[in-house]
Design an enzyme around this catalytic site. Sequence first.
Site, PDB file in Angstrom:
ATOM      1  N   ASP A 113      -2.379   9.609 -10.032  1.00 37.92           N
ATOM      2  CA  ASP A 113      -2.736   8.549 -11.453  1.00 37.92           C
ATOM      3  C   ASP A 113      -0.639   7.868 -11.906  1.00 37.92           C
ATOM      4  O   ASP A 113      -0.617   6.893 -11.814  1.00 37.92           O
ATOM      5  CB  ASP A 113      -3.692   8.595 -12.645  1.00 37.92           C
ATOM      6  CG  ASP A 113      -5.593   9.112 -11.834  1.00 37.92           C
ATOM      7  OD1 ASP A 113      -5.274   8.708 -10.888  1.00 37.92           O
ATOM      8  OD2 ASP A 113      -5.795   9.584 -12.653  1.00 37.92           O
ATOM      9  N   ASN A 123      -1.863  13.342  -3.278  1.00 37.16           N
ATOM     10  CA  ASN A 123      -3.061  13.605  -4.675  1.00 37.16           C
ATOM     11  C   ASN A 123      -3.276  14.816  -4.307  1.00 37.16           C
ATOM     12  O   ASN A 123      -3.347  16.147  -5.139  1.00 37.16           O
ATOM     13  CB  ASN A 123      -4.452  13.087  -4.235  1.00 37.16           C
ATOM     14  CG  ASN A 123      -4.606  12.120  -5.307  1.00 37.16           C
ATOM     15  OD1 ASN A 123      -3.873  11.429  -6.206  1.00 37.16           O
ATOM     16  ND2 ASN A 123      -5.121  10.721  -4.642  1.00 37.16           N
ATOM     17  N   ASP A 150       0.861  -0.856  -0.454  1.00 34.55           N
ATOM     18  CA  ASP A 150       0.271   0.132  -0.272  1.00 34.55           C
ATOM     19  C   ASP A 150       0.568   1.236   0.121  1.00 34.55           C
ATOM     20  O   ASP A 150       2.448   1.286   0.304  1.00 34.55           O
ATOM     21  CB  ASP A 150      -1.291  -0.007   1.103  1.00 34.55           C
ATOM     22  CG  ASP A 150      -1.884   1.308   0.981  1.00 34.55           C
ATOM     23  OD1 ASP A 150      -3.343   0.578   0.807  1.00 34.55           O
ATOM     24  OD2 ASP A 150      -1.332   1.890   1.715  1.00 34.55           O
ATOM     25  N   GLU A 163      -5.114   2.308  -3.817  1.00 31.47           N
ATOM     26  CA  GLU A 163      -3.448   2.648  -3.728  1.00 31.47           C
ATOM     27  C   GLU A 163      -2.638   0.868  -3.226  1.00 31.47           C
ATOM     28  O   GLU A 163      -1.843   0.949  -2.401  1.00 31.47           O
ATOM     29  CB  GLU A 163      -2.759   3.384  -2.839  1.00 31.47           C
ATOM     30  CG  GLU A 163      -4.063   4.253  -2.625  1.00 31.47           C
ATOM     31  CD  GLU A 163      -3.979   3.907  -0.972  1.00 31.47           C
ATOM     32  OE1 GLU A 163      -5.058   2.890  -0.906  1.00 31.47           O
ATOM     33  OE2 GLU A 163      -3.287   4.357  -0.174  1.00 31.47           O
TER      34      GLU A 163
HETATM   35  P1  GH3 Z   1      -1.704   5.395   4.461  1.00 25.61           P
HETATM   36  O1  GH3 Z   1      -0.474   5.505   4.408  1.00 25.61           O
HETATM   37  O2  GH3 Z   1      -1.953   5.480   5.723  1.00 25.61           O
HETATM   38  O3  GH3 Z   1      -2.469   4.114   3.528  1.00 25.61           O
HETATM   39  O4  GH3 Z   1      -2.195   6.831   4.126  1.00 25.61           O
HETATM   40  P2  GH3 Z   1      -3.024   6.625   2.576  1.00 25.61           P
HETATM   41  O5  GH3 Z   1      -2.902   9.233   2.557  1.00 25.61           O
HETATM   42  O6  GH3 Z   1      -1.844   6.633   1.112  1.00 25.61           O
HETATM   43  O7  GH3 Z   1      -4.630   6.114   2.603  1.00 25.61           O
HETATM   44  P3  GH3 Z   1      -5.825   6.617   2.541  1.00 25.61           P
HETATM   45  O8  GH3 Z   1      -6.970   5.402   2.591  1.00 25.61           O
HETATM   46  O9  GH3 Z   1      -6.087   7.748   3.193  1.00 25.61           O
HETATM   47  O10 GH3 Z   1      -6.341   7.489   1.192  1.00 25.61           O
HETATM   48  C1  GH3 Z   1      -6.422   7.224  -0.188  1.00 25.61           C
HETATM   49  C2  GH3 Z   1      -6.385   7.616  -1.074  1.00 25.61           C
HETATM   50  O11 GH3 Z   1      -6.004   6.982  -2.334  1.00 25.61           O
HETATM   51  C3  GH3 Z   1      -7.439   8.102  -1.721  1.00 25.61           C
HETATM   52  C4  GH3 Z   1      -7.457   7.911  -2.269  1.00 25.61           C
HETATM   53  O12 GH3 Z   1      -8.324   9.309  -2.668  1.00 25.61           O
HETATM   54  C5  GH3 Z   1      -6.692   7.609  -3.246  1.00 25.61           C
HETATM   55  N1  GH3 Z   1      -6.922   7.101  -4.816  1.00 25.61           N
HETATM   56  C6  GH3 Z   1      -7.696   5.864  -4.377  1.00 25.61           C
HETATM   57  N2  GH3 Z   1      -7.322   5.572  -5.574  1.00 25.61           N
HETATM   58  C7  GH3 Z   1      -6.878   6.478  -6.498  1.00 25.61           C
HETATM   59  C8  GH3 Z   1      -6.683   6.348  -7.986  1.00 25.61           C
HETATM   60  O13 GH3 Z   1      -6.222   6.090  -8.823  1.00 25.61           O
HETATM   61  N3  GH3 Z   1      -5.317   7.073  -8.719  1.00 25.61           N
HETATM   62  C9  GH3 Z   1      -5.738   8.682  -7.626  1.00 25.61           C
HETATM   63  N4  GH3 Z   1      -5.239   9.371  -7.278  1.00 25.61           N
HETATM   64  N5  GH3 Z   1      -5.920   8.182  -6.249  1.00 25.61           N
HETATM   65  C10 GH3 Z   1      -6.565   7.107  -5.722  1.00 25.61           C
HETATM   66 MG    MG Z   2      -1.506   4.298   1.215  1.00 16.27          MG
END
Ligand code: GH3
Ligand code: MG
Length: 308
Positions: A196, A187, A179, A222
């Site tokens: 992305d 983002n 992860d 992610e």
């Molecule tokens: P942690 O280290 O605890 O994993 O924190 P994190 O910020 O990685 O985890 P969190 O679950 O809070 O956020 C994941 C983010 O990933 C939020 C979501 O908008 C983003 N995300 C998910 N899928 C995609 C995608 O296809 N493209 C983009 N750009 N962002 C994405």
């Molecule tokens: Mg994460």
Amino acid sequence: MSATTVLIADDSLVIRAVVRDGLETEGYRVVEAVDGLDAVEQCRADPPDVVLLDVEMPGLDGYQVLTELKGDSELRDIPVVFLTSRSTMDDVVSGLRGGAHDYLKKPFEGAELLARVAAASHVKKLQDELQERNAALEELSRIDSLTGLYNRRFLDEELARRHSDSLRHGYPLSVVLLDVDHFKLVNDTYGHSAGDQVLRAFAGRLRRELRAGDVGGRWGGEEFLLILPHTELDGAFTVAERIRSATAAEPVAADGQSITVTVSGGCALGPFGSSEAMVKLADARLYQAKLAGRNQIATAASAGLRAP
Ligand code: GH3
Ligand code: MG
């Protein structure tokens, strides 16, 4: 494109010669079978595009050959045109009921033979195209459109398959859940499109690091899952750690910016319980790695391991 192949099955040498002559002039490739059994064997060895089938033959007759072909999933789509000197409606109907595409009454005109073979061959071409398109759609339905990796649907099915296979054959199976750390921040800082691109770059890295036989894909957002058959926990850790260190070491160029991300991972060794239980354990260890400070891989033996 290779020539359309027509198999003519008839015990009469004269009929075979007439058909061969007529079809070869039109550019068809013609192969001959001298009786019913020969026809079935030749279809199995090298499936033709169209079969012209005499009804009355020694050994297997035309109806029996048709039944054989229709009962074989590899051959059932080949259009069969009956050549029959029996001309009662019952004969024709039972041929068509058995799955024949068409029939031709002997004696036949050359022009009619060509027209019926062309129609049958056209149907076969359309069927082949449809099958190719279905196969392409099937492939697409397994792929995540952003990263080009396998998607969750495929990973679920594949892991269930590998899980039962490893139980049956008694070999180790590891899974790794990776992860991206603080991805929300990526983002928020660089924009969604840069986010992305980071995911795509990470997917490319996964593809490069995995060996043949390993399967990797996007589990969601992610999060990425690796399925590693014949791999003990230390092997899974090595793979995950290689990906972790390469990710931390090489920034990704996205939207004119250089973005460094890190990943955390959890490994689980099976097979045990269910495939879902294995992912759950990997997820629990991933959580430990996050708690222990991120940018590290957690295994059963010890949470939060990081190679020096
Ligand atoms: P942690 O280290 O605890 O994993 O924190 P994190 O910020 O990685 O985890 P969190 O679950 O809070 O956020 C994941 C983010 O990933 C939020 C979501 O908008 C983003 N995300 C998910 N899928 C995609 C995608 O296809 N493209 C983009 N750009 N962002 C994405
Ligand atoms: Mg994460």
